[in-house]
Design an enzyme around this catalytic site. Structure first.
Site, PDB file in Angstrom:
ATOM      1  NE  ARG A  15       0.400   4.020 -10.781  1.00 43.81           N
ATOM      2  CZ  ARG A  15       0.528   3.053 -11.706  1.00 43.81           C
ATOM      3  NH1 ARG A  15       1.562   3.040 -12.528  1.00 43.81           N
ATOM      4  NH2 ARG A  15      -0.397   2.123 -11.839  1.00 43.81           N
ATOM      5  CD  GLU A  29       0.446   8.654 -16.359  1.00 39.28           C
ATOM      6  OE1 GLU A  29      -0.328   7.789 -16.806  1.00 39.28           O
ATOM      7  OE2 GLU A  29       1.466   8.375 -15.721  1.00 39.28           O
ATOM      8  CG  HIS A  53       1.260   4.673 -17.784  1.00 43.15           C
ATOM      9  ND1 HIS A  53       0.603   5.233 -16.727  1.00 43.15           N
ATOM     10  CD2 HIS A  53       1.608   3.422 -17.373  1.00 43.15           C
ATOM     11  CE1 HIS A  53       0.564   4.371 -15.721  1.00 43.15           C
ATOM     12  NE2 HIS A  53       1.170   3.265 -16.090  1.00 43.15           N
TER      13      HIS A  53
HETATM   14  N1  LIG Z   1       4.616   1.872 -16.041  1.00 39.62           N
HETATM   15  C1  LIG Z   1       3.747   0.906 -16.006  1.00 39.62           C
HETATM   16  O1  LIG Z   1       3.020   0.660 -16.956  1.00 39.62           O
HETATM   17  C2  LIG Z   1       3.642   0.060 -14.803  1.00 39.62           C
HETATM   18  C3  LIG Z   1       3.933   0.580 -13.558  1.00 39.62           C
HETATM   19  N2  LIG Z   1       3.830  -0.204 -12.460  1.00 39.62           N
HETATM   20  C4  LIG Z   1       4.157   0.414 -11.181  1.00 39.62           C
HETATM   21  O2  LIG Z   1       5.449  -0.007 -10.769  1.00 39.62           O
HETATM   22  C5  LIG Z   1       5.552   0.076  -9.361  1.00 39.62           C
HETATM   23  C6  LIG Z   1       6.176  -1.191  -8.802  1.00 39.62           C
HETATM   24  O3  LIG Z   1       5.374  -2.308  -9.104  1.00 39.62           O
HETATM   25  P1  LIG Z   1       5.685  -3.760  -8.465  1.00 39.62           P
HETATM   26  O4  LIG Z   1       7.130  -4.007  -8.504  1.00 39.62           O
HETATM   27  O5  LIG Z   1       4.771  -4.709  -9.097  1.00 39.62           O
HETATM   28  O6  LIG Z   1       5.236  -3.494  -6.965  1.00 39.62           O
HETATM   29  P2  LIG Z   1       5.623  -4.323  -5.659  1.00 39.62           P
HETATM   30  O7  LIG Z   1       4.536  -4.073  -4.697  1.00 39.62           O
HETATM   31  O8  LIG Z   1       5.989  -5.712  -6.009  1.00 39.62           O
HETATM   32  O9  LIG Z   1       6.935  -3.575  -5.134  1.00 39.62           O
HETATM   33  C7  LIG Z   1       6.949  -2.321  -4.547  1.00 39.62           C
HETATM   34  C8  LIG Z   1       8.166  -2.253  -3.652  1.00 39.62           C
HETATM   35  O10 LIG Z   1       8.273  -0.915  -3.155  1.00 39.62           O
HETATM   36  C9  LIG Z   1       8.716  -1.002  -1.818  1.00 39.62           C
HETATM   37  N3  LIG Z   1       8.396   0.236  -1.109  1.00 39.62           N
HETATM   38  C10 LIG Z   1       7.211   0.626  -0.602  1.00 39.62           C
HETATM   39  N4  LIG Z   1       7.321   1.810  -0.003  1.00 39.62           N
HETATM   40  C11 LIG Z   1       8.619   2.186  -0.145  1.00 39.62           C
HETATM   41  C12 LIG Z   1       9.346   3.329   0.258  1.00 39.62           C
HETATM   42  N5  LIG Z   1       8.777   4.318   0.950  1.00 39.62           N
HETATM   43  N6  LIG Z   1      10.652   3.409  -0.080  1.00 39.62           N
HETATM   44  C13 LIG Z   1      11.246   2.405  -0.779  1.00 39.62           C
HETATM   45  N7  LIG Z   1      10.609   1.294  -1.160  1.00 39.62           N
HETATM   46  C14 LIG Z   1       9.306   1.183  -0.856  1.00 39.62           C
HETATM   47  C15 LIG Z   1       7.998  -2.215  -1.264  1.00 39.62           C
HETATM   48  O11 LIG Z   1       8.647  -2.719  -0.113  1.00 39.62           O
HETATM   49  C16 LIG Z   1       8.084  -3.180  -2.433  1.00 39.62           C
HETATM   50  O12 LIG Z   1       9.221  -3.992  -2.339  1.00 39.62           O
HETATM   51  C17 LIG Z   1       4.136   0.363  -8.870  1.00 39.62           C
HETATM   52  O13 LIG Z   1       4.004   1.743  -8.635  1.00 39.62           O
HETATM   53  C18 LIG Z   1       3.270  -0.019 -10.036  1.00 39.62           C
HETATM   54  O14 LIG Z   1       2.041   0.653 -10.021  1.00 39.62           O
HETATM   55  C19 LIG Z   1       3.540  -1.529 -12.527  1.00 39.62           C
HETATM   56  C20 LIG Z   1       3.244  -2.101 -13.722  1.00 39.62           C
HETATM   57  C21 LIG Z   1       3.202  -1.335 -14.947  1.00 39.62           C
HETATM   58  O1  LIG Z   2      -2.844  -0.598 -17.682  1.00 45.43           O
HETATM   59  C1  LIG Z   2      -1.744  -0.134 -17.947  1.00 45.43           C
HETATM   60  O2  LIG Z   2      -1.220  -0.182 -19.059  1.00 45.43           O
HETATM   61  C2  LIG Z   2      -0.954   0.521 -16.827  1.00 45.43           C
HETATM   62  C3  LIG Z   2      -0.199  -0.499 -16.046  1.00 45.43           C
HETATM   63  C4  LIG Z   2       0.228   0.034 -14.749  1.00 45.43           C
HETATM   64  O3  LIG Z   2       0.604   1.152 -14.586  1.00 45.43           O
HETATM   65  C5  LIG Z   2       0.137  -0.861 -13.589  1.00 45.43           C
HETATM   66  O4  LIG Z   2      -0.172  -2.043 -13.762  1.00 45.43           O
HETATM   67  O5  LIG Z   2       0.366  -0.384 -12.464  1.00 45.43           O
END
Ligand SMILES: NC(=O)C1=CN([C@@H]2O[C@H](COP(=O)(O)OP(=O)(O)OC[C@H]3O[C@@H](n4cnc5c(N)ncnc54)[C@H](O)[C@@H]3O)[C@@H](O)[C@H]2O)C=CC1
Ligand SMILES: O=C(O)CCC(=O)C(=O)O
Length: 524
Positions: A229, A258, A276
Site C-alpha cells: 500500500r 493513485e 498498481h
Molecule cells: N499491489 C496489489 O495489487 C496488491 C496489494 N495487496 C496488499 O498487500 C498487503 C499484504 O497483503 P496480504 O499478505 O494478503 O495480507 P495479510 O493480512 O495476509 O498479511 C499482512 C501481514 O502484515 C502483518 N502486520 C500487520 N501490522 C504490522 C506491522 N505494524 N508491522 C509489521 N507487520 C505487520 C500482519 O501480522 C500480517 O502477517 C496488503 O496491504 C494488501 O492490501 C494485496 C493484494 C494485491
Molecule cells: O483490485 C486490484 O487490482 C487491487 C488489488 C489490491 O490492491 C488488493 O487486493 O489489496
C-alpha cells in the site's frame, strides 16, 4: 429481486454464480454515474478504485453488503459500514500468488535494471556497462509483514538461495520456523537487509513505517520494494537517500495517491514503477471475482459469509449448528425488549450445556440485535449491534458453563432496566424447535413466534375463563395457550398466541378484567 451494483471492472467469468441466479440483477455502473441504482442496490461490488465512503453508503438505503474483489479494504469506510449495519467482505487470498509474483518480478527487474535497459535498447543504444546488476543469491531479503503474500514471497526467495529475515510483530516463532525464516526486530531488519519489501496493510502503525529516521538505519546501497500500500514507505523520505546513493533502487506498485500526484520521485532513474498491477492477472481477477460472487450469493441465501471484515467468521458446518440458537437468541432479545418499556443498562446471557461449545459471541450479538431492533429506528443487525448497545450505554456480558439444568442446552438472559429486572430462559430441541421455558422464574413452555399476549394475573378461579370469554366475544381465536405459576393462589402468567395481532382496544379491556395484573402484546 436482489440488486447488485458493480462499480469497478470485475471479471465477468468470476461473476457467473451471480449472473446465473434469476433472483439477482447486476448493474455495471460506476457509483459516480449511478443515480436511481444507488437507491435500490442491495449490494455493492468494488475493486480498489471506488471509494466507499460513509456519504456514499448513506445514499444507498437498501445497501446490505459491500464486497471488495481483492484484499485491501482501505477504500472502504469499514467503521461507517459497521455503524450502518452493512456487512463488508473481501477476497482475502484470490490474488496472493499474482501479487507475490509481481513483487518477485519487480525485485528481479530492479536488480538487473530491466526497465531502464529496455528503454535504452529501444532508443538504439547498446550500453552494456550502464546496467551491471546484482545477484539475488546470498543476499538478505527483509520482509516486513509475513502474511499471505509475505510468506509466499519468502518461499520463492529461499528457492533463489536468498537469506530471509522477517519483521512482523504478530508472527509466532512456530510459524516463522515452519516457513523457514528468521525473525528480527525492525531495527535488526533495517540494518541487515540488502533488499527490503513491505507486505503489511496500511494502518496507523504502518503508515510511514519506512520514514526518514528508519530509512537512515538501512544499509548503504539498499533496495526497497512496495507492492502493498502506498504510504508504508514515505515517498518524500526516499528522495534525498536516492540522491545520495544510499538507496540504490526502489520498486513501487502502489503510491500515496493513485495515480501519483507528486511525480518528483518518478523522475529518478533508480525508480521503477507499475500502476498498481500486483493483482492484475487473469487468474487473480477470476479468483477474486469468484470468491466474492460465492460470498454474496451465500449472503443472499441467508448462509454464513466466511470472509467478512466486520462480522465474526463462521464456517458452513458451524453455521448449521449455530443457526437455531442464533434465531432463538434474536427472538428472546426481541421478546424482552417488548416486555420492558424502560431504559436498560445491562444484558447478560448465560450459556449452559452444548450451546456453550459454539461461537457464543455471534449468538450474543444476535440477541443484542433482537433486543435493540424494537428500540432503534435505523437498521440494527449483528454487524452493528455491539456498537449501538455501547453507544446507548448498555453493557453486555456472557457466561458459559458445561452444567445443564434439565435441558441439553439452555440460554438464560437477564436484562437489568432502570425500574425492573427481566429474565428469560430458552432452549432449542432438535425436531421440536425453539422453546421458552422460563419467564421471570415462572416455568412455562411456548414457541416464541407470531402474535403473542403475555398476561400476568392472580392464580384465582375465573381469571383464565374471563380472558377466554372476552377474546371470544371479540371473535378472536386463541391458537395456543400456556399457563405458569410459582405457588397455588399466588402470581401467575399466561402466554397466548394468535393468528393475527390483538388490537389495543382489546388489550385495554383485558387489562380491566378482575384478577389481571398486566397485559403485553408481543410480535415476533
Ligand atoms: N499491489 C496489489 O495489487 C496488491 C496489494 N495487496 C496488499 O498487500 C498487503 C499484504 O497483503 P496480504 O499478505 O494478503 O495480507 P495479510 O493480512 O495476509 O498479511 C499482512 C501481514 O502484515 C502483518 N502486520 C500487520 N501490522 C504490522 C506491522 N505494524 N508491522 C509489521 N507487520 C505487520 C500482519 O501480522 C500480517 O502477517 C496488503 O496491504 C494488501 O492490501 C494485496 C493484494 C494485491
Ligand atoms: O483490485 C486490484 O487490482 C487491487 C488489488 C489490491 O490492491 C488488493 O487486493 O489489496
Amino acid at each position: 429481486m436482489f440488486r447488485i451494483l458493480v462499480s469497478d471492472k470485475i471479471s465477468e467469468e468470476g461473476l457467473q454464480p451471480l449472473l446465473n441466479s434469476s433472483h439477482i440483477m447486476l448493474v455495471n455502473k460506476n457509483v459516480a454515474d449511478a443515480g436511481e441504482e444507488l437507491e435500490t442496490a442491495d449490494a455493492l461490488l468494488v475493486r480498489s478504485a471506488t471509494q466507499v465512503t460513509e456519504e456514499l453508503m448513506k445514499k444507498m438505503p437498501q445497501l446490505k453488503i459491500v464486497a471488495r474483489a481483492g484484499v485491501g479494504v482501505d477504500n472502504i469506510d469499514v467503521e461507517a459500514a459497521t455503524k450502518l449495519g452493512i456487512v463488508v467482505i473481501n477476497a482475502p487470498d484470490g490474488n496472493t500468488i499474482s501479487t507475490t509474483e509481481h513483487t518477485f518480478a519487480m525485485m528481479a527487474s530492479m536488480l538487473r535494471h530491466i526497465p531502464q535497459a529496455t528503454v535504452s535498447v529501444k532508443s538504439n543504444e547498446w550500453n552494456r556497462n550502464a546496467f551491471v546488476g546484482t545477484e539475488m543469491r546470498g543476499k538478505t531479503l527483509g520482509i516486513v509483514g509475513l502474511g499471505r503474500i509475505g510468506s509466499e514471497l519468502a518461499k520463492r526467495a529461499r528457492a533463489f538461495e536468498m537469506n530471509v529475515i522477517v519483521f512482523d510483530p504478530f508472527l509466532t516463532e512456530e510459524r516463522a520456523y515452519k516457513i523457514g525464516v528468521t525473525t528480527a526486530s525492525l531495527d535488526e531488519l533495517l540494518s541487515t537487509a540488502d533488499i527490503i519489501t513491505v507486505h503489511t496493510p496500511l494502518t496507523k502503525e504502518t503508515k510511514g513505517l519506512l520514514n526518514e529516521k528508519t530509512l537512515s538505519k538501512t544499509k548503504k546501497g539498499v533496495y526497497l520494494i512496495n507492492c502493498a500500500r502506498g504510504g508504508i514507505i514515505e515517498e518524500a523520505a526516499v528522495i534525498p537517500l536516492l540522491e545520495s546513493g544510499h538507496i540504490r533502487g526502489i520498486a513501487l506498485d502502489v503510491f500515496e495517491t493513485e495515480p501519483p500526484e507528486n511525480t518528483s520521485l518518478l523522475q529518478y532513474e533508480q525508480v521503477i514503477a507499475t500502476p498498481h498491477l500486483g493483482a492484475s492477472t487473469k487468474e487473480a481477477q477470476l479468483n477474486v471475482a469468484s470468491q466474492v460472487s460465492e460470498e454474496v450469493l451465500a449472503f443472499f441465501n441467508g448462509e454464513p459469509v466466511t470472509s467478512s471484515i466486520n462480522l465474526p467468521t463462521i464456517s458452513k458446518e458451524v453455521y448449521e449448528k449455530i443457526m437455531p440458537f442464533y434465531q432463538l437468541a434474536k427472538k428472546m432479545g426481541n421478546f424482552v425488549s417488548q416486555c420492558m418499556a424502560e431504559p436498560v443498562n445491562e444484558i447478560s446471557v448465560a450459556y449452559e450445556g452444548s450451546v456453550g461449545e459454539l461461537q457464543t459471541a455471534a449468538i450474543t450479538k444476535s440477541l443484542i440485535a433482537g433486543f435493540l431492533s424494537p428500540r432503534v429506528a435505523s437498521t440494527v443487525n449483528e454487524v452493528n449491534a455491539g456498537m449501538i448497545a455501547k453507544e446507548r450505554g448498555i453493557s453486555f456480558s456472557e457466561k458459559i458453563s458445561n452444567e445443564t439444568s434439565g435441558y441439553e442446552n439452555c440460554l438464560t438472559v437477564k436484562v437489568v432496566g432502570n425500574k425492573s429486572v427481566f429474565s428469560i430462559k430458552g432452549t432449542y430441541i432438535p425436531h421440536y424447535g425453539e422453546r421458552i421455558v422460563e419467564l421471570n422464574g415462572f416455568n412455562i413452555d411456548f414457541y416464541p413466534d407470531g402474535h403473542l399476549l403475555y398476561i400476568q394475573h392472580s392464580d384465582k378461579p375465573g381469571a383464565i375463563g374471563r380472558v377466554g370469554r372476552l377474546l371470544g366475544d371479540h371473535s378472536i381465536n386463541i391458537a395456543t395457550m400456556q399457563v405458569g405459576r410459582k405457588q397455588r393462589g399466588g402470581d401467575a402468567i399466561m402466554m397466548l398466541s394468535f393468528d393475527k395481532a390483538v388490537t389495543e382496544r382489546v388489550v385495554s379491556e383485558l387489562n380491566d378484567l378482575e384478577g389481571i395484573v398486566s397485559v403485553r402484546t408481543i410480535d415476533l
